[in-house]
Design a protein around this motif. Structure first.
Motif, PDB file in Angstrom:
ATOM      1  N   TYR A  16       3.562  12.529  -1.348  1.00 37.78           N
ATOM      2  CA  TYR A  16       2.124  12.349  -0.783  1.00 37.78           C
ATOM      3  C   TYR A  16       1.648  12.983   0.506  1.00 37.78           C
ATOM      4  O   TYR A  16       2.254  13.346   1.314  1.00 37.78           O
ATOM      5  CB  TYR A  16       1.866  10.939  -0.747  1.00 37.78           C
TER       6      TYR A  16
ATOM      7  N   VAL B 178      -5.273   5.069   2.514  1.00 42.24           N
ATOM      8  CA  VAL B 178      -4.880   4.026   1.940  1.00 42.24           C
ATOM      9  C   VAL B 178      -4.209   2.888   2.830  1.00 42.24           C
ATOM     10  O   VAL B 178      -4.774   1.767   2.819  1.00 42.24           O
ATOM     11  CB  VAL B 178      -3.799   4.211   0.759  1.00 42.24           C
TER      12      VAL B 178
ATOM     13  N   PHE C 107       1.965   1.961  -3.521  1.00 41.30           N
ATOM     14  CA  PHE C 107       0.942   2.314  -4.335  1.00 41.30           C
ATOM     15  C   PHE C 107       0.919   3.992  -4.098  1.00 41.30           C
ATOM     16  O   PHE C 107       0.906   4.757  -5.113  1.00 41.30           O
ATOM     17  CB  PHE C 107      -0.502   1.899  -3.775  1.00 41.30           C
ATOM     18  N   CYS C 108       0.993   4.444  -2.797  1.00 45.66           N
ATOM     19  CA  CYS C 108       0.979   5.848  -2.549  1.00 45.66           C
ATOM     20  C   CYS C 108       2.123   6.629  -3.059  1.00 45.66           C
ATOM     21  O   CYS C 108       2.077   7.929  -3.903  1.00 45.66           O
ATOM     22  CB  CYS C 108       0.867   6.006  -0.939  1.00 45.66           C
TER      23      CYS C 108
ATOM     24  N   TYR D 118      -2.517   9.407   2.384  1.00 45.01           N
ATOM     25  CA  TYR D 118      -1.955   8.094   2.324  1.00 45.01           C
ATOM     26  C   TYR D 118      -2.569   7.348   3.953  1.00 45.01           C
ATOM     27  O   TYR D 118      -2.607   5.951   3.573  1.00 45.01           O
ATOM     28  CB  TYR D 118      -0.354   8.766   2.970  1.00 45.01           C
TER      29      TYR D 118
ATOM     30  N   LEU E 254       0.855  -1.318  -0.165  1.00 42.27           N
ATOM     31  CA  LEU E 254      -0.047   0.077   0.141  1.00 42.27           C
ATOM     32  C   LEU E 254       0.912   1.200  -0.064  1.00 42.27           C
ATOM     33  O   LEU E 254       0.524   2.277  -0.849  1.00 42.27           O
ATOM     34  CB  LEU E 254      -0.986  -0.031   1.196  1.00 42.27           C
TER      35      LEU E 254
ATOM     36  N   GLU F 160       3.832   5.532  -5.697  1.00 42.40           N
ATOM     37  CA  GLU F 160       3.799   5.743  -7.196  1.00 42.40           C
ATOM     38  C   GLU F 160       2.764   6.867  -7.491  1.00 42.40           C
ATOM     39  O   GLU F 160       2.956   7.430  -8.782  1.00 42.40           O
ATOM     40  CB  GLU F 160       3.283   4.398  -7.570  1.00 42.40           C
ATOM     41  N   ALA F 161       1.835   6.706  -6.853  1.00 41.80           N
ATOM     42  CA  ALA F 161       0.628   7.794  -7.135  1.00 41.80           C
ATOM     43  C   ALA F 161       1.115   9.458  -6.924  1.00 41.80           C
ATOM     44  O   ALA F 161       0.771  10.282  -7.713  1.00 41.80           O
ATOM     45  CB  ALA F 161      -0.762   7.724  -6.146  1.00 41.80           C
ATOM     46  N   ASN F 162       1.974   9.393  -5.893  1.00 51.77           N
ATOM     47  CA  ASN F 162       2.518  10.948  -5.728  1.00 51.77           C
ATOM     48  C   ASN F 162       3.549  10.834  -4.689  1.00 51.77           C
ATOM     49  O   ASN F 162       3.338  10.571  -3.432  1.00 51.77           O
ATOM     50  CB  ASN F 162       1.437  11.492  -4.892  1.00 51.77           C
TER      51      ASN F 162
END
Lengths: 426, 426
Positions: free
Chosen positions: A61, A69, A53-54, A66, A50, A56-58
């Motif tokens: 973040y 998620v 993923f955060c 965060y 998880l 990669e998204a930003n």
């Protein structure tokens, strides 16, 4: 009848079969007549997934999102453990951080618990319902999900135990207690029946990864009796009520136990090692007031945690070498920062070495006994182990040595302080 | 300036790269000057993974705990989409079901939304914040997480659109609209610019898996204008405001559009096929009052959805054959139940056949035109396709045929109703 909080980590919760094993341990604890609350981690590997993923998204973040998620990992395992307990015929339900609620100060991704509403929880536990609570999460005053930082589930368990006035907080891990040293290095390492909060704090901070440091501090502050024990036990294992693990207790309780059992209080409780340090030497730094603050000020501002510091006697007039250690993970950042500040510090060369290990000797007993450090230096010197740096606290002495000598040093010290078990472990 | 709800399904949310594509579509919609709320599904495959965990934990799972587990999938994607939008410089935040809140009746795993508090949402949207809302989830009056049943995110989107008085609810899917029939079968299928709620309801119920049936019903009840369009579009795709997809509109709006554009209202809107039905024949059932209720009463009690029913003219005096269809997934259960009730029903043999397909012709126009069914039967008969059963509604005629003839029947009917595009699609 007692009130018990049980905490299970990610390895214990990794998949249906392991959750079933956990449920079985919980069920037995309830069957022994206790009121039970369980705090769980996410499945091993899930939080990393998880967090990735955060990232990669930003990469920069928003910690509030965060938290939305990453808190889901514990949400899943708490629901699954409640379901599994129900399948065994127990009454069980999950309470998420926002449902209890577990109030935290609003510092997303590194929140601190300030209050837990326990009325509903205690009412249901009194009716025989097993409460399942996701670790690591809470809710801010403005109603958003918060998380406590990595490894925060130990802290959640201790906080819940404090809030409900639990008689004991059992932390189930993949080791069966706190040892005198790493049993993978010293076969004759002994499991401790008791260690004090202060000793546990020092051991946790120097690499004995049994409990999160913060959770030990919280337990000490609230007088929560914590037991560390293994979740990987067979059906013939002694019940947790027999205290098969290691109990973390106060100094006073320890003194009482020592007296009752007519034992001598041991001087040293444990030998810890930590290979995650790196050594930095700055040569020919001007030896004048304030020079050192030019080095350590910027590092502190960057939240780089400097541990050991040695300022050598000036070798040339007006100049000195400064040696210190930082976490190995921060070495590159440290180096870049020092190069950037070269002019204001005024050194000649940077020498770095991550091939070092920190060996620490911990024990409350050394408060009242001299000679612990002397024993350490002599034992190491007798085996030709060179000490590169030293740091001490009231109940700890740490030395920095060559990484290759880690195991030898741990064994030598374990014997020197009389910690070896009488019969070699199997 | 309009207020738009955008909904993205699991395929669109499956991984960092796809979420970035979604964020880009959302960002453009906001840049066009609109207030935007986004409803998201879990990553494709995630809900299945979580449902499996629940089944493994407890085959007879407590739906309240099931909801805790499965709702986490949408929690993760809503946080990730908010993070991704922030990375693009947009203001965005997630609102979970319990945060808005989205109030549902407390029927876990199949909850219905009864109210959405939209004040906070509208205030923030008015400040330029993109609201990201997980689909599929809500909260019960006693503060527990609920979910709406599989595919519930379409319903969430329509409910949010109704609550905030959205001008349009855009449902982004892996198809770019509603076609006259399955374009994989008929190359000359045409994308519809408009279909009515009633037509969409019938198409959704007979296997055109574009929208969840419930969401269409909710849109019809609340007069929410819904557009179905593709999330897999290039940067040169027309903006959603140009209505490149299919708009689902009311009968009145459709009449108005037809009149304005000086078009003839088409008789048939779409041809759907469904291979998930199975046929059951009970031979020599006593032909007397109440006999049939012995068959269908128990099936209804077991929630088995019987669709087509034919009672043949008695072949022997006092006896008849009864033919009906059930979902193929329920065939084994149906058969077991009928064998169990053999004595009370009094049939001779059970014959089953899952090698059948249901072909449906749907169109509001047939309300006012006779002859739609006759055209269907003649077209099929001309090609030698045998009709095994028939069922009709006000705007739909369905027939059951041999599964091998599915594609042929769809093509024949598509041509017979004049639906073929003038130029073959690429």
């Amino acid at each position: 009848m007692a009130r018990i909080v049980m905490k299970f980590g990610g390895t214990s919760m990794a998949g249906t079969e392991r959750i079933r094993r956990v449920a079985n341990i919980v069920r037995k604890q309830q069957a022994a007549g206790h009121e039970v609350a369980v705090v769980v981690s996410a499945m091993a590997g899930e939080t990393d997934r998880l967090v990735n993923f955060c990232r990669e998204a930003n990469p920069l973040y928003d910690p509030a999102e965060y938290d939305v998620v990453v808190s889901s990992g514990e949400q899943v395992t708490s629901g699954l453990l409640a379901l599994t307990l129900q399948a065994m015929g127990c009454k069980a339900r999950s309470w998420l951080g926002w449902q209890l609620p577990i109030h935290t100060v609003e510092a997303h991704a590194k929140a601190r618990i300030h209050d837990i509403d326990s009325d509903a929880l205690l009412a249901e536990m009194g009716q025989g319902v097993i409460a399942v609570i996701p670790g690591f999460q809470g809710v801010s005053d403005d109603g958003r999900i918060t998380t406590l930082g990595r490894g925060g589930s130990d802290t959640s368990a201790v906080a819940v135990a404090a809030a409900i006035g639990a008689d004991r907080c059992d932390i189930y891990t993949d080791v069966d207690g706190v040892y005198t040293t790493d049993p993978r290095i010293v076969a004759r390492a002994r499991k401790q029946k008791y260690v004090t909060y202060e000793e546990m704090l020092e051991l946790a901070s120097v690499g004995a990864k049994v409990l999160q440091t913060r959770s030990v501090g919280l337990a000490m502050k609230n007088g929560v009796r914590v037991q560390v024990l293994s979740s990987f036990i067979g059906d013939d294992a002694p019940p947790a009520d027999d205290l098969p693990g290691t109990m973390i207790v106060s100094d006073e309780e320890m003194a009482q136990i020592t007296e009752n059992e007519n034992m001598e209080r041991q001087l040293v409780t444990g030998i810890a090692h930590d290979k995650n340090e790196a050594k930095v030497i700055l040569t020919r730094v001007p030896d004048k007031p304030g020079a050192v603050s030019h080095i350590f000020g910027p590092l502190a501002d960057a939240s780089i945690n400097v541990d050991m510091i040695i300022q050598n006697v000036g070798r040339d007039k007006g100049e000195t070498d400064v040696t210190f250690t930082v976490p190995a993970a921060d070495l590159a950042r440290t180096q870049a920062m020092l190069e950037d500040k070269r002019d204001s510090i005024g050194y000649n060369r940077i020498i770095t070495d991550s091939h070092v290990a920190k060996i620490s000797v911990v024990g409350v007993g050394m408060k009242s006994h001299a000679g612990v450090a002397a024993t350490m230096f002599k034992a190491l010197a007798d085996r030709g182990i060179n000490v590169q740096a030293i740091s001490t606290s009231e109940i700890k002495v740490s030395v920095l040595i060559d990484e290759d000598e880690t195991e030898l040093a741990v064994r030598v010290l374990h014997t020197a302080y009389g910690l070896d078990a009488e019969d070699e472990a199997a």
